[in-house]
Write a protein that holds these residues in place. Structure first.
Motif, PDB file in Angstrom:
ATOM      1  N   PRO A 169     103.603  -0.538  16.607  1.00 29.93           N
ATOM      2  CA  PRO A 169     104.667  -0.689  15.617  1.00 29.93           C
ATOM      3  C   PRO A 169     105.984  -1.127  16.249  1.00 29.93           C
ATOM      4  N   THR A 170     106.832  -1.730  15.433  1.00 31.46           N
ATOM      5  CA  THR A 170     108.196  -2.079  15.817  1.00 31.46           C
ATOM      6  C   THR A 170     109.139  -1.128  15.091  1.00 31.46           C
ATOM      7  N   VAL A 171     110.012  -0.469  15.821  1.00 33.56           N
ATOM      8  CA  VAL A 171     110.967   0.467  15.223  1.00 33.56           C
ATOM      9  C   VAL A 171     112.374  -0.085  15.401  1.00 33.56           C
ATOM     10  N   ILE A 172     113.124  -0.156  14.304  1.00 33.88           N
ATOM     11  CA  ILE A 172     114.491  -0.666  14.346  1.00 33.88           C
ATOM     12  C   ILE A 172     115.411   0.271  13.574  1.00 33.88           C
ATOM     13  N   THR A 173     116.709   0.121  13.799  1.00 36.06           N
ATOM     14  CA  THR A 173     117.692   0.806  12.969  1.00 36.06           C
ATOM     15  C   THR A 173     118.524  -0.234  12.231  1.00 36.06           C
ATOM     16  N   ILE A 174     118.914   0.096  11.011  1.00 32.93           N
ATOM     17  CA  ILE A 174     119.785  -0.755  10.201  1.00 32.93           C
ATOM     18  C   ILE A 174     120.965   0.077   9.746  1.00 32.93           C
ATOM     19  N   ASP A 175     122.184  -0.390  10.042  1.00 33.04           N
ATOM     20  CA  ASP A 175     123.399   0.294   9.619  1.00 33.04           C
ATOM     21  C   ASP A 175     123.890  -0.299   8.307  1.00 33.04           C
ATOM     22  N   PHE A 176     124.336   0.581   7.407  1.00 30.06           N
ATOM     23  CA  PHE A 176     124.857   0.166   6.103  1.00 30.06           C
ATOM     24  C   PHE A 176     126.308   0.611   5.939  1.00 30.06           C
ATOM     25  N   GLU A 177     127.081  -0.221   5.265  1.00 29.38           N
ATOM     26  CA  GLU A 177     128.427   0.138   4.836  1.00 29.38           C
ATOM     27  C   GLU A 177     128.591  -0.246   3.374  1.00 29.38           C
ATOM     28  N   LYS A 178     128.855   0.744   2.551  1.00 35.50           N
ATOM     29  CA  LYS A 178     129.039   0.546   1.108  1.00 35.50           C
ATOM     30  C   LYS A 178     127.884  -0.249   0.497  1.00 35.50           C
ATOM     31  N   GLY A 179     126.674   0.086   0.910  1.00 31.74           N
ATOM     32  CA  GLY A 179     125.489  -0.488   0.308  1.00 31.74           C
ATOM     33  C   GLY A 179     124.984  -1.759   0.936  1.00 31.74           C
TER      34      GLY A 179
END
Length: 408
Positions: free
Chosen positions: A223-233
């Motif tokens: 598997p590939t694991v990533i993080t995604i950051d969100f600001e106000k949606g």
């Protein structure tokens, strides 16, 4: 034909055979000066050759508009739509639908800039795109003249179109002389394939139809694991690296492609009344939808989240049917955007053989309280006995109904 004479028309021009025929047809049938607009929406094809083709057709250099609108497309159209978690008929992420209002908007802006009195598009008379383009035109410029060649001209077959092209020395590539196996529409959000080999919904789509993803069977075994950051949606970073909207979606597309994510084989209900079968690939959008719902799960209040889910199908229908510039879509957008003020945080996502799984989520605005939900004795005052009264109050009407039925 248009009800009044047309002097100058802005054509949504891809540089392909169909719109090249339309360009010449507008010149010969209307005697109009043609202005071409070619948009780079991230379709993955070189668009600069459209300039040479337009020049060869007699379009003045100052009347040729070729623009990279990828950032605007993702920032002002794709991201607002994804704040609503928009899905049409339970599956379709609206990749074609969301591109049409931007093209229509730029055509109208160019028409104002060059003093054109008409706009034109290459959508057929059977599809949704004619509706989407023209609702966009009229919503922005109510008195504009719209020319829809596929609803006006007398060509009865593809052979007749090719004869017109040969007569006017329009270049015809070899693959355009035979029956195309299927038609494709693409942009940075997705690719859409329809027709010919895909018209029988009982037959599995051939593997060669898929252009944006490898098959899940061929995806990596790890598997590939990533993080995604969100600001106000809105997503703003992948693995901690800040990116512009178009750059970020491009990166998600690459990750989705390499893991076989985002394929969809769908029979949908067109706005014009018929059903159609399409094969869609939305790799980055599929990841984005799962991640966005992940960060919403800890930052949105239950009532707000459930209301959003109730509003979403209406929002999706408005986008699908071409009502992007309608007051009701803008009203819904205002409510959706308000709901996103605290939708900020980081989501950890696992990508594996066609699947997207949220495996972690954090936020400075999290509503998740471990002391409340733990099976251990928490620090927050929560009396288990209070649940009894809560349940009895909610059961009151059910008990009244049951007693009545027992008497009967």
């Amino acid at each position: 034909m248009a009800q009044k004479p047309v002097k100058k028309v802005v054509l949504a021009y891809s540089g392909g055979l169909d719109t090249s025929i339309i360009l010449k047809w507008l010149q010969t049938e209307y005697g109009a000066e043609v202005v071409t607009f070619t948009a780079d929406l991230g379709q993955g094809e070189e668009i600069e050759p459209a300039r040479a083709k337009a020049l060869a057709a007699g379009v003045k250099p100052e009347n040729i508009f070729i623009e990279d609108v990828r950032e605007e497309f993702v920032r002002d159209f794709v991201f607002p739509m994804f704040r609503a978690n928009t899905v049409y008929e339970g599956q379709y992420l609206l990749g074609t639908s969301i591109a049409r209002p931007l093209i229509a908007k730029r055509q109208i802006e160019i028409a104002r800039q060059v003093g054109a009195d008409a706009v034109s598009h290459g959508a057929t008379g059977k599809g949704n795109d004619q509706v989407r383009f023209e609702l966009g035109y009229y919503g922005l410029e109510p008195d504009i003249t719209v020319i829809a060649p596929w609803r006006e001209w007398d060509f009865k077959s593809r052979e007749a179109l090719l004869e017109f092209a040969e007569k006017h020395q329009i270049q015809i590539t070899k693959d355009k002389r035979g029956e195309a196996p299927f038609s494709v529409d693409a942009n940075l959000l997705h690719s859409s394939s329809e027709g010919k080999v895909l018209e029988d919904p009982a037959v599995e789509a051939p593997e060669f139809v898929h252009m944006r993803t490898i098959s899940p069977e061929d995806a990596p075994d790890a598997p590939t694991v990533i993080t995604i950051d969100f600001e106000k949606g809105d997503p703003v970073a992948i693995d901690g690296v800040a990116m512009s909207p178009a750059t970020l979606l491009t990166k998600l597309n690459e990750l989705g492609r390499d893991n076989g994510i985002g394929r969809l084989d769908l029979v949908e209900n067109r706005f014009v009344g018929m059903k159609s079968r399409g094969v869609y690939e939305t790799p980055g959008g599929t990841i984005l939808l799962a991640a966005h719902r992940g960060v919403e799960s800890i930052t949105l209040d239950r009532g707000a989240m459930h209301l959003k889910d109730e509003l979403m199908p209406k929002y999706a229908s408005l986008v699908y049917n071409g009502f992007w510039f309608s007051p009701e879509r803008e009203m819904l957008q205002a409510a959706i955007d308000y709901s996103q003020t605290k939708v900020s945080g980081q989501v950890r996502v696992k990508l594996y053989k066609g699947n997207v799984t949220v495996i972690g989520r954090t936020s400075p605005y999290s509503l998740y309280d471990q002391d409340l939900v733990t099976f251990e004795e928490g620090k927050v005052a929560y009396d288990h006995r209070d649940a009894g009264g809560f349940i009895k109050l909610n059961a009151l009407r059910l008990r009244v109904l049951a007693k009545r039925d027992q008497r009967g």
